[in-house]
Design an enzyme around this catalytic site. Structure first.
Site, PDB file in Angstrom:
ATOM      1  N   ARG A  17      21.124  29.524 -20.201  1.00  0.00           N
ATOM      2  CA  ARG A  17      21.307  28.373 -19.307  1.00  0.00           C
ATOM      3  C   ARG A  17      22.541  27.575 -19.688  1.00  0.00           C
ATOM      4  O   ARG A  17      23.275  27.097 -18.849  1.00  0.00           O
ATOM      5  CB  ARG A  17      20.035  27.496 -19.363  1.00  0.00           C
ATOM      6  CG  ARG A  17      20.087  26.243 -18.551  1.00  0.00           C
ATOM      7  CD  ARG A  17      18.679  25.659 -18.301  1.00  0.00           C
ATOM      8  NE  ARG A  17      17.820  25.615 -19.473  1.00  0.00           N
ATOM      9  CZ  ARG A  17      17.769  24.590 -20.314  1.00  0.00           C
ATOM     10  NH1 ARG A  17      18.529  23.532 -20.122  1.00  0.00           N
ATOM     11  NH2 ARG A  17      16.951  24.622 -21.354  1.00  0.00           N
ATOM     12  N   ASP A  53      17.231  22.415 -31.655  1.00  0.00           N
ATOM     13  CA  ASP A  53      15.788  22.177 -31.516  1.00  0.00           C
ATOM     14  C   ASP A  53      14.976  23.439 -31.805  1.00  0.00           C
ATOM     15  O   ASP A  53      13.888  23.611 -31.265  1.00  0.00           O
ATOM     16  CB  ASP A  53      15.471  21.640 -30.111  1.00  0.00           C
ATOM     17  CG  ASP A  53      15.830  22.624 -29.005  1.00  0.00           C
ATOM     18  OD1 ASP A  53      16.587  23.580 -29.277  1.00  0.00           O
ATOM     19  OD2 ASP A  53      15.343  22.457 -27.869  1.00  0.00           O
ATOM     20  N   ARG A 112       6.589  17.134 -33.620  1.00  0.00           N
ATOM     21  CA  ARG A 112       6.187  16.078 -32.666  1.00  0.00           C
ATOM     22  C   ARG A 112       5.185  15.159 -33.347  1.00  0.00           C
ATOM     23  O   ARG A 112       4.173  15.632 -33.888  1.00  0.00           O
ATOM     24  CB  ARG A 112       5.593  16.711 -31.415  1.00  0.00           C
ATOM     25  CG  ARG A 112       5.249  15.694 -30.354  1.00  0.00           C
ATOM     26  CD  ARG A 112       4.863  16.350 -29.052  1.00  0.00           C
ATOM     27  NE  ARG A 112       5.979  17.011 -28.416  1.00  0.00           N
ATOM     28  CZ  ARG A 112       5.860  18.033 -27.556  1.00  0.00           C
ATOM     29  NH1 ARG A 112       4.659  18.506 -27.268  1.00  0.00           N
ATOM     30  NH2 ARG A 112       6.920  18.580 -27.008  1.00  0.00           N
ATOM     31  N   LYS A 137      13.412   8.948 -18.731  1.00  0.00           N
ATOM     32  CA  LYS A 137      14.044   9.847 -17.768  1.00  0.00           C
ATOM     33  C   LYS A 137      13.622   9.422 -16.352  1.00  0.00           C
ATOM     34  O   LYS A 137      12.570   8.792 -16.191  1.00  0.00           O
ATOM     35  CB  LYS A 137      13.599  11.287 -18.043  1.00  0.00           C
ATOM     36  CG  LYS A 137      14.223  11.855 -19.303  1.00  0.00           C
ATOM     37  CD  LYS A 137      14.065  13.360 -19.338  1.00  0.00           C
ATOM     38  CE  LYS A 137      14.928  13.948 -20.436  1.00  0.00           C
ATOM     39  NZ  LYS A 137      14.854  15.405 -20.482  1.00  0.00           N
ATOM     40  N   GLU A 165      14.426  18.892 -34.805  1.00  0.00           N
ATOM     41  CA  GLU A 165      14.225  17.895 -33.749  1.00  0.00           C
ATOM     42  C   GLU A 165      12.879  17.214 -33.979  1.00  0.00           C
ATOM     43  O   GLU A 165      11.856  17.891 -34.117  1.00  0.00           O
ATOM     44  CB  GLU A 165      14.237  18.532 -32.356  1.00  0.00           C
ATOM     45  CG  GLU A 165      14.138  17.440 -31.284  1.00  0.00           C
ATOM     46  CD  GLU A 165      13.975  17.942 -29.862  1.00  0.00           C
ATOM     47  OE1 GLU A 165      14.899  17.745 -29.063  1.00  0.00           O
ATOM     48  OE2 GLU A 165      12.915  18.539 -29.560  1.00  0.00           O
TER      49      GLU A 165
HETATM   50  P1  0O2 Z   1       9.988  23.066 -25.895  1.00  0.00           P
HETATM   51  O1  0O2 Z   1       9.055  24.204 -25.755  1.00  0.00           O
HETATM   52  O2  0O2 Z   1       9.271  21.752 -26.122  1.00  0.00           O
HETATM   53  O3  0O2 Z   1      11.095  23.307 -26.853  1.00  0.00           O
HETATM   54  P2  0O2 Z   1      17.587  20.681 -22.653  1.00  0.00           P
HETATM   55  O4  0O2 Z   1      16.781  19.979 -21.577  1.00  0.00           O
HETATM   56  O5  0O2 Z   1      16.702  21.389 -23.641  1.00  0.00           O
HETATM   57  O6  0O2 Z   1      18.651  21.473 -22.101  1.00  0.00           O
HETATM   58  P3  0O2 Z   1      18.043  18.690 -24.636  1.00  0.00           P
HETATM   59  O7  0O2 Z   1      19.068  17.606 -24.673  1.00  0.00           O
HETATM   60  O8  0O2 Z   1      17.863  19.494 -25.883  1.00  0.00           O
HETATM   61  O9  0O2 Z   1      18.402  19.623 -23.426  1.00  0.00           O
HETATM   62  O10 0O2 Z   1      16.663  18.128 -24.213  1.00  0.00           O
HETATM   63  P4  0O2 Z   1      15.943  16.746 -24.298  1.00  0.00           P
HETATM   64  O11 0O2 Z   1      15.921  16.166 -22.942  1.00  0.00           O
HETATM   65  O12 0O2 Z   1      16.446  15.858 -25.396  1.00  0.00           O
HETATM   66  O13 0O2 Z   1      14.473  17.185 -24.704  1.00  0.00           O
HETATM   67  C1  0O2 Z   1      13.981  18.456 -24.590  1.00  0.00           C
HETATM   68  C2  0O2 Z   1      12.510  18.473 -24.976  1.00  0.00           C
HETATM   69  O14 0O2 Z   1      11.891  17.207 -24.711  1.00  0.00           O
HETATM   70  C3  0O2 Z   1      11.735  19.465 -24.127  1.00  0.00           C
HETATM   71  O15 0O2 Z   1      11.699  20.676 -24.796  1.00  0.00           O
HETATM   72  C4  0O2 Z   1      10.354  18.827 -24.022  1.00  0.00           C
HETATM   73  O16 0O2 Z   1       9.607  19.074 -25.204  1.00  0.00           O
HETATM   74  C5  0O2 Z   1      10.685  17.364 -23.977  1.00  0.00           C
HETATM   75  N1  0O2 Z   1      10.959  16.871 -22.611  1.00  0.00           N
HETATM   76  C6  0O2 Z   1      12.148  16.425 -22.151  1.00  0.00           C
HETATM   77  N2  0O2 Z   1      12.050  16.015 -20.890  1.00  0.00           N
HETATM   78  C7  0O2 Z   1      10.773  16.213 -20.514  1.00  0.00           C
HETATM   79  C8  0O2 Z   1      10.052  15.959 -19.292  1.00  0.00           C
HETATM   80  O17 0O2 Z   1      10.575  15.504 -18.301  1.00  0.00           O
HETATM   81  N3  0O2 Z   1       8.718  16.288 -19.293  1.00  0.00           N
HETATM   82  C9  0O2 Z   1       8.082  16.801 -20.378  1.00  0.00           C
HETATM   83  N4  0O2 Z   1       6.775  17.077 -20.275  1.00  0.00           N
HETATM   84  N5  0O2 Z   1       8.738  17.052 -21.541  1.00  0.00           N
HETATM   85  C10 0O2 Z   1      10.067  16.759 -21.607  1.00  0.00           C
HETATM   86  P5  0O2 Z   1      11.846  22.065 -24.026  1.00  0.00           P
HETATM   87  O18 0O2 Z   1      13.127  22.653 -24.438  1.00  0.00           O
HETATM   88  O19 0O2 Z   1      11.620  21.875 -22.564  1.00  0.00           O
HETATM   89  O20 0O2 Z   1      10.675  22.963 -24.488  1.00  0.00           O
END
Ligand code: 0O2
Length: 221
Positions: free
Chosen positions: A75, A91, A96, A131, A158
């Site tokens: 992506r 990450d 958490r 958000k 993270e």
């Molecule tokens: P997993 O399985 O938890 O790793 P990205 O969105 O990953 O391209 P960035 O900057 O790394 O970019 O992401 P961000 O926004 O700092 O946070 C990513 C993680 O935060 C997500 O992990 C979720 O765990 C959580 N998160 C962020 N936004 C949302 C949301 O709108 N809803 C929910 N339920 N969780 C959120 P991953 O990578 O999705 O998955």
């Protein structure tokens, strides 16, 4: 690359699985998770003396799955190499922390980040600035040293801090919207946002109730 076929998830996982580098890398991330979890548990223990109540409800840890790593690298258009994964993905190791109250989150952040072996690489405060869909949590990427036979090594982890109400919302929102392309303009999205705001109002009211109870207790003594 021209003429080179794109590997699918299974092929990439098989290659990664056989790679010594990859196994070592994951051992390093697992060790960094253990370091951060221990630091948080030590803080939780100490801070519990203050209030007779632990500020941390639960700690969940996870290593990002190979599918999820591959999806993110594709992506973001990062080269599909171990080196690129190491430098671009911050990450892979995730912790958490679910807290009772919003102010516990900032207290824990302050105590964790002031430790002299911790370096803050990135901070996103989605509690102060949620958000657009209503998501709230405090996200930190910190670097922590792990001590290997070859010497110390800095590893990024993270750390996401949330209250129980924020976690309840995020877990359900994730289940409801996972792999579904739901526009922010739909009624369902608007109602989810409303639920996030109600959860936040609940968090703030709980903090007010706690401080009223504390005041009553201190007047008694
Ligand atoms: P997993 O399985 O938890 O790793 P990205 O969105 O990953 O391209 P960035 O900057 O790394 O970019 O992401 P961000 O926004 O700092 O946070 C990513 C993680 O935060 C997500 O992990 C979720 O765990 C959580 N998160 C962020 N936004 C949302 C949301 O709108 N809803 C929910 N339920 N969780 C959120 P991953 O990578 O999705 O998955």
């Amino acid at each position: 690359m021209a003429g080179k076929k794109e590997l699918d998830v299974v092929e990439v996982m098989e290659i990664l699985d056989k790679s010594e580098n990859y196994r070592l890398l994951f051992t390093e991330y697992r060790s960094a998770i253990m370091e951060i979890e221990t630091k948080l548990r030590v803080l939780d223990n100490e801070l519990s003396i203050d209030r007779d109540k632990n500020p941390i409800e639960t700690i969940h840890t996870r290593l990002k799955s190979p599918e999820s790593i591959l999806e993110k690298m594709r992506r973001k258009n990062y080269p599909l190499t171990i080196e690129s994964m190491r430098t671009n993905l911050l990450d892979i190791a995730g912790v958490r922390v679910i807290c009772d109250f919003i102010d516990d989150i900032y207290k824990l952040e302050q105590h964790l980040c002031s430790q002299n072996d911790i370096t803050v690489i990135r901070r996103k405060d989605y509690i102060e600035e949620p958000k657009p869909n209503g998501y709230r949590s405090l996200h930190l990427v910190v670097s922590v040293p792990i001590f290997l036979t070859s010497g110390p090594k800095e590893i990024p982890v993270e750390v996401q801090f949330r209250t129980m109400a924020m976690d309840f919302w995020a877990s359900l929102e994730h289940k409801l919207k996972y792999k579904k392309d739901i526009s922010e303009a739909t009624d369902a999205a608007a109602r989810l946002k409303e639920c996030a705001d109600k959860a936040f109002a609940l968090d703030r009211e709980m903090m007010r109730i706690r401080s009223d109870i504390d005041e009553m207790e201190s007047e008694k003594s």
